[in-house]
Design a protein around this motif. Structure first.
Motif, PDB file in Angstrom:
ATOM      1  N   ALA A  73       0.785  -1.284   0.085  1.00 17.00           N
ATOM      2  CA  ALA A  73      -0.019  -0.051   0.098  1.00 17.00           C
ATOM      3  C   ALA A  73       0.931   1.188   0.134  1.00 17.00           C
ATOM      4  O   ALA A  73       0.478   2.321  -0.869  1.00 17.00           O
ATOM      5  CB  ALA A  73      -1.058  -0.047   1.250  1.00 17.00           C
ATOM      6  N   LEU A  74       2.082   1.111   0.637  1.00 18.46           N
ATOM      7  CA  LEU A  74       2.981   2.431   0.888  1.00 18.46           C
ATOM      8  C   LEU A  74       3.474   2.769  -0.723  1.00 18.46           C
ATOM      9  O   LEU A  74       3.617   3.792  -0.935  1.00 18.46           O
ATOM     10  CB  LEU A  74       3.907   2.275   1.728  1.00 18.46           C
ATOM     11  N   CYS A  75       3.794   1.482  -1.163  1.00 16.49           N
ATOM     12  CA  CYS A  75       4.684   1.545  -2.495  1.00 16.49           C
ATOM     13  C   CYS A  75       3.743   2.136  -3.658  1.00 16.49           C
ATOM     14  O   CYS A  75       4.083   2.987  -4.293  1.00 16.49           O
ATOM     15  CB  CYS A  75       5.347   0.228  -3.038  1.00 16.49           C
ATOM     16  N   SER A  76       2.423   1.862  -3.471  1.00 18.13           N
ATOM     17  CA  SER A  76       1.330   2.270  -4.417  1.00 18.13           C
ATOM     18  C   SER A  76       1.167   3.617  -4.234  1.00 18.13           C
ATOM     19  O   SER A  76       1.000   4.375  -5.304  1.00 18.13           O
ATOM     20  CB  SER A  76       0.042   1.503  -4.110  1.00 18.13           C
ATOM     21  N   LEU A  77       1.212   4.339  -2.757  1.00 19.24           N
ATOM     22  CA  LEU A  77       0.898   5.463  -2.725  1.00 19.24           C
ATOM     23  C   LEU A  77       2.035   6.435  -3.243  1.00 19.24           C
ATOM     24  O   LEU A  77       1.899   7.590  -3.670  1.00 19.24           O
ATOM     25  CB  LEU A  77       0.715   5.786  -0.976  1.00 19.24           C
ATOM     26  N   LEU A  78       3.355   5.914  -3.173  1.00 18.56           N
ATOM     27  CA  LEU A  78       4.359   6.721  -3.428  1.00 18.56           C
ATOM     28  C   LEU A  78       4.286   6.721  -5.047  1.00 18.56           C
ATOM     29  O   LEU A  78       4.651   7.813  -5.694  1.00 18.56           O
ATOM     30  CB  LEU A  78       5.798   6.183  -3.103  1.00 18.56           C
ATOM     31  N   ILE A  79       3.827   5.877  -5.884  1.00 19.83           N
ATOM     32  CA  ILE A  79       3.427   5.835  -7.246  1.00 19.83           C
ATOM     33  C   ILE A  79       2.597   6.777  -7.389  1.00 19.83           C
ATOM     34  O   ILE A  79       2.491   7.603  -8.527  1.00 19.83           O
ATOM     35  CB  ILE A  79       3.274   4.465  -7.445  1.00 19.83           C
ATOM     36  N   ARG A  80       1.543   6.936  -6.715  1.00 25.94           N
ATOM     37  CA  ARG A  80       0.338   7.554  -7.149  1.00 25.94           C
ATOM     38  C   ARG A  80       0.769   9.235  -6.746  1.00 25.94           C
ATOM     39  O   ARG A  80       0.338  10.124  -7.605  1.00 25.94           O
ATOM     40  CB  ARG A  80      -0.904   7.361  -5.844  1.00 25.94           C
ATOM     41  N   LEU A  81       1.514   9.660  -5.823  1.00 22.89           N
ATOM     42  CA  LEU A  81       2.248  10.619  -5.441  1.00 22.89           C
ATOM     43  C   LEU A  81       2.912  11.145  -6.565  1.00 22.89           C
ATOM     44  O   LEU A  81       2.799  12.362  -6.906  1.00 22.89           O
ATOM     45  CB  LEU A  81       2.764  10.842  -3.980  1.00 22.89           C
ATOM     46  N   ASN A  82       3.643  10.247  -7.048  1.00 18.04           N
ATOM     47  CA  ASN A  82       4.589  10.567  -8.231  1.00 18.04           C
ATOM     48  C   ASN A  82       3.768  11.004  -9.537  1.00 18.04           C
ATOM     49  O   ASN A  82       4.124  12.028 -10.117  1.00 18.04           O
ATOM     50  CB  ASN A  82       5.571   9.428  -8.581  1.00 18.04           C
ATOM     51  N   ASN A  83       2.576  10.320  -9.768  1.00 17.05           N
ATOM     52  CA  ASN A  83       1.829  10.756 -10.754  1.00 17.05           C
ATOM     53  C   ASN A  83       1.046  12.058 -10.719  1.00 17.05           C
ATOM     54  O   ASN A  83       0.982  12.648 -11.744  1.00 17.05           O
ATOM     55  CB  ASN A  83       0.761   9.625 -11.075  1.00 17.05           C
ATOM     56  N   SER A  84       0.767  12.475  -9.308  1.00 16.49           N
ATOM     57  CA  SER A  84       0.103  13.347  -9.273  1.00 16.49           C
ATOM     58  C   SER A  84       0.927  14.698  -9.065  1.00 16.49           C
ATOM     59  O   SER A  84       0.512  15.795  -9.385  1.00 16.49           O
ATOM     60  CB  SER A  84      -0.984  13.348  -7.821  1.00 16.49           C
ATOM     61  N   TYR A  85       2.067  14.726  -8.387  1.00 19.01           N
ATOM     62  CA  TYR A  85       2.977  15.851  -7.874  1.00 19.01           C
ATOM     63  C   TYR A  85       4.326  15.541  -8.223  1.00 19.01           C
ATOM     64  O   TYR A  85       5.243  16.156  -7.733  1.00 19.01           O
ATOM     65  CB  TYR A  85       2.778  15.875  -6.529  1.00 19.01           C
ATOM     66  N   GLY A  86       4.705  14.451  -9.049  1.00 17.79           N
ATOM     67  CA  GLY A  86       6.135  14.285  -9.134  1.00 17.79           C
ATOM     68  C   GLY A  86       6.613  15.098 -10.474  1.00 17.79           C
ATOM     69  O   GLY A  86       5.944  15.646 -11.162  1.00 17.79           O
ATOM     70  N   GLU A  87       8.050  15.502 -10.316  1.00 16.25           N
ATOM     71  CA  GLU A  87       8.780  16.026 -11.512  1.00 16.25           C
ATOM     72  C   GLU A  87      10.147  15.419 -11.488  1.00 16.25           C
ATOM     73  O   GLU A  87      10.766  14.749 -10.383  1.00 16.25           O
ATOM     74  CB  GLU A  87       8.527  17.587 -11.034  1.00 16.25           C
ATOM     75  N   PRO A  88      10.937  15.745 -12.557  1.00 19.01           N
ATOM     76  CA  PRO A  88      12.317  15.147 -12.800  1.00 19.01           C
ATOM     77  C   PRO A  88      13.289  15.850 -11.723  1.00 19.01           C
ATOM     78  O   PRO A  88      13.210  17.064 -11.573  1.00 19.01           O
ATOM     79  CB  PRO A  88      12.557  15.525 -14.042  1.00 19.01           C
ATOM     80  N   CYS A  89      13.890  14.963 -11.273  1.00 17.84           N
ATOM     81  CA  CYS A  89      15.033  15.395 -10.325  1.00 17.84           C
ATOM     82  C   CYS A  89      16.384  14.638 -10.546  1.00 17.84           C
ATOM     83  O   CYS A  89      16.647  13.869 -10.169  1.00 17.84           O
ATOM     84  CB  CYS A  89      14.936  15.106  -8.865  1.00 17.84           C
ATOM     85  N   GLY A  90      17.059  15.041 -11.927  1.00 20.57           N
ATOM     86  CA  GLY A  90      18.194  14.638 -12.299  1.00 20.57           C
ATOM     87  C   GLY A  90      17.610  13.319 -13.137  1.00 20.57           C
ATOM     88  O   GLY A  90      16.822  13.164 -13.618  1.00 20.57           O
ATOM     89  N   GLU A  91      18.161  12.156 -12.508  1.00 18.43           N
ATOM     90  CA  GLU A  91      17.748  10.781 -13.121  1.00 18.43           C
ATOM     91  C   GLU A  91      16.655  10.018 -12.204  1.00 18.43           C
ATOM     92  O   GLU A  91      15.939   9.297 -12.837  1.00 18.43           O
ATOM     93  CB  GLU A  91      18.889   9.645 -13.105  1.00 18.43           C
ATOM     94  N   HIS A  92      16.424  10.907 -11.036  1.00 21.30           N
ATOM     95  CA  HIS A  92      15.047  10.674 -10.245  1.00 21.30           C
ATOM     96  C   HIS A  92      13.942  11.262 -10.416  1.00 21.30           C
ATOM     97  O   HIS A  92      13.577  12.161 -11.171  1.00 21.30           O
ATOM     98  CB  HIS A  92      15.624  10.438  -8.795  1.00 21.30           C
ATOM     99  N   ARG A  93      13.000  11.041  -9.554  1.00 20.13           N
ATOM    100  CA  ARG A  93      11.557  11.812  -9.700  1.00 20.13           C
ATOM    101  C   ARG A  93      11.481  12.454  -7.955  1.00 20.13           C
ATOM    102  O   ARG A  93      11.668  11.639  -6.757  1.00 20.13           O
ATOM    103  CB  ARG A  93      10.573  10.775  -9.687  1.00 20.13           C
ATOM    104  N   ARG A  94      10.961  13.758  -8.018  1.00 18.40           N
ATOM    105  CA  ARG A  94      10.769  14.364  -6.642  1.00 18.40           C
ATOM    106  C   ARG A  94       9.392  14.660  -6.659  1.00 18.40           C
ATOM    107  O   ARG A  94       8.645  14.932  -7.428  1.00 18.40           O
ATOM    108  CB  ARG A  94      11.663  15.672  -6.517  1.00 18.40           C
ATOM    109  N   ILE A  95       8.838  14.384  -5.408  1.00 18.88           N
ATOM    110  CA  ILE A  95       7.421  14.781  -5.157  1.00 18.88           C
ATOM    111  C   ILE A  95       7.278  16.219  -4.563  1.00 18.88           C
ATOM    112  O   ILE A  95       8.160  16.772  -3.520  1.00 18.88           O
ATOM    113  CB  ILE A  95       6.714  13.785  -3.955  1.00 18.88           C
ATOM    114  N   THR A  96       6.562  16.882  -5.440  1.00 19.51           N
ATOM    115  CA  THR A  96       6.697  18.589  -5.050  1.00 19.51           C
ATOM    116  C   THR A  96       5.949  19.015  -3.871  1.00 19.51           C
ATOM    117  O   THR A  96       6.607  20.237  -3.562  1.00 19.51           O
ATOM    118  CB  THR A  96       6.195  19.200  -6.465  1.00 19.51           C
ATOM    119  N   ILE A  97       5.041  18.142  -3.176  1.00 25.83           N
ATOM    120  CA  ILE A  97       4.438  18.634  -2.172  1.00 25.83           C
ATOM    121  C   ILE A  97       5.285  18.056  -1.051  1.00 25.83           C
ATOM    122  O   ILE A  97       5.845  16.842  -1.090  1.00 25.83           O
ATOM    123  CB  ILE A  97       3.169  18.202  -2.167  1.00 25.83           C
ATOM    124  N   LYS A  98       5.064  18.664   0.340  1.00 23.58           N
ATOM    125  CA  LYS A  98       5.942  17.865   1.480  1.00 23.58           C
ATOM    126  C   LYS A  98       4.524  17.264   2.200  1.00 23.58           C
ATOM    127  O   LYS A  98       3.463  17.862   2.375  1.00 23.58           O
ATOM    128  CB  LYS A  98       6.352  18.914   2.344  1.00 23.58           C
TER     129      LYS A  98
END
Length: 245
Positions: free
Chosen positions: A159-184
Motif C-alpha cells: 500500500a505504501l509503495c502504491s501511494l508513492l507511485i500515486r504521489l509521483n503521478n500526481s505531484y512528481g517532477e524530474p530531479c536529475g535521473e530520479h523523481r521528486r514529489i513536489t509537495i511535502k
C-alpha cells in the motif's frame, strides 16, 4: 534560474495537467463552467460531511481538498487529495442521495459549485456532455476500486509503495535521473492514506531509504527506483488519471 523554477514548483505543489480536461471537451468544459457559482473555502473548513445531501459538484479552481472516510472506531482514512482542475462529487449526484465521504480544505480554496438540478438540465440538453460525464463517473469509481485493492491485497508495504507511485503521478517532477514529489507530506498523513500507524510508515520508509529506493531532500521525497515500487505493489500500469492520490 532552473533551481529557482524548481523551488517555485515545490511551493506551488501541484501539477497543472489532468483534471476535467481528461474527460470533457473544451466546449463541454465551458458548459459546465457556465452553471458554476463561485465559493471560497478557507484552510481547515469542511466542504461536506458524510451523510450530507449530495446536491452539488465542486470544481477546484485553486487549492487542495482532502477527501476522507471515517471507520466505526473513529479512525479517519484519507482516500483522495484533489487539486486544481479536479471535479469532486461522491454519491449519486443525479438522484437524491448523500455523500459517502467527507471533504476538507487543506489549503485556502477557490471553487466552482454546480447544483444537481442545473447539471441534470444540461445533461438532458447535451447528449455528448452526458456521455463524457458518465466517463468521468466511471473513472471515479475505478479510482476507488484500485485504492481498495491497494489497502487489501498486498499488505502495508504494498500500500505504501502504491501511494508513492500515486504521489509521483500526481505531484512528481524530474530531479536529475530520479523523481521528486513536489509537495511535502509527512508520515502521519501517509499513514492515514494507507490505514497504517505512523510508526509503521516511519520504519518502512527508513528501510527503503537504506536500500536506496527513496531519499528525503529538504522535506521532499525523491524516488530513486520506481520499478522496485511497482514490483512490490504488483502495479497494473493503470493510466495516470486512475493511479493518483
Amino acid at each position: 534560474m532552473i533551481e529557482q523554477k524548481d523551488k517555485l514548483k515545490a511551493q506551488n505543489g501541484s501539477k497543472q495537467d489532468g483534471g476535467i480536461q481528461q474527460f470533457f471537451s473544451q466546449e463541454n468544459q465551458e458548459l459546465l463552467r457556465g452553471i458554476m457559482y463561485p465559493k471560497h473555502v478557507e484552510k481547515g473548513s469542511n466542504l461536506f460531511w458524510e451523510g450530507d445531501a449530495a446536491d452539488y459538484l465542486y470544481y477546484v479552481r485553486k487549492g487542495r481538498i482532502k477527501v476522507t472516510k471515517s471507520a466505526d472506531d473513529g479512525k479517519e482514512f484519507t482516500l483522495y487529495m484533489h487539486h486544481k482542475d479536479d471535479l469532486i462529487g461522491y454519491g449519486d449526484v443525479l438522484s437524491e442521495s448523500v455523500h459517502l465521504l467527507s471533504a476538507v480544505a487543506i489549503e485556502d480554496c477557490d471553487l466552482g459549485v454546480i447544483q444537481r438540478k442545473d447539471l441534470e438540465v444540461l445533461l438532458w440538453q447535451h447528449g455528448d456532455l452526458a456521455v463524457e460525464f458518465m466517463r468521468w463517473q466511471g473513472a471515479t469509481h475505478m479510482l476507488t476500486q484500485t485504492k481498495m485493492r491497494d489497502l487489501l491485497m498486498f499488505g502495508k508495504t504494498g500500500a505504501l509503495c502504491s501511494l508513492l507511485i500515486r504521489l509521483n503521478n500526481s505531484y512528481g517532477e524530474p530531479c536529475g535521473e530520479h523523481r521528486r514529489i513536489t509537495i511535502k507530506i509527512n508520515n502521519t498523513e501517509m499513514s492515514d492514506m494507507i490505514g497504517a500507524t505512523r510508526e509503521s510508515v516511519n520504519r518502512m520508509l527508513s528501510d527503503m531509504k537504506k536500500e536506496g529506493i527513496i531519499d528525503l531532500v529538504d522535506g521532499h521525497i525523491v524516488i530513486h527506483d520506481l520499478e522496485y515500487l511497482r514490483n512490490v505493489c504488483h502495479c497494473d500500469n493503470c493510466p495516470a488519471h486512475i493511479c493518483r492520490v
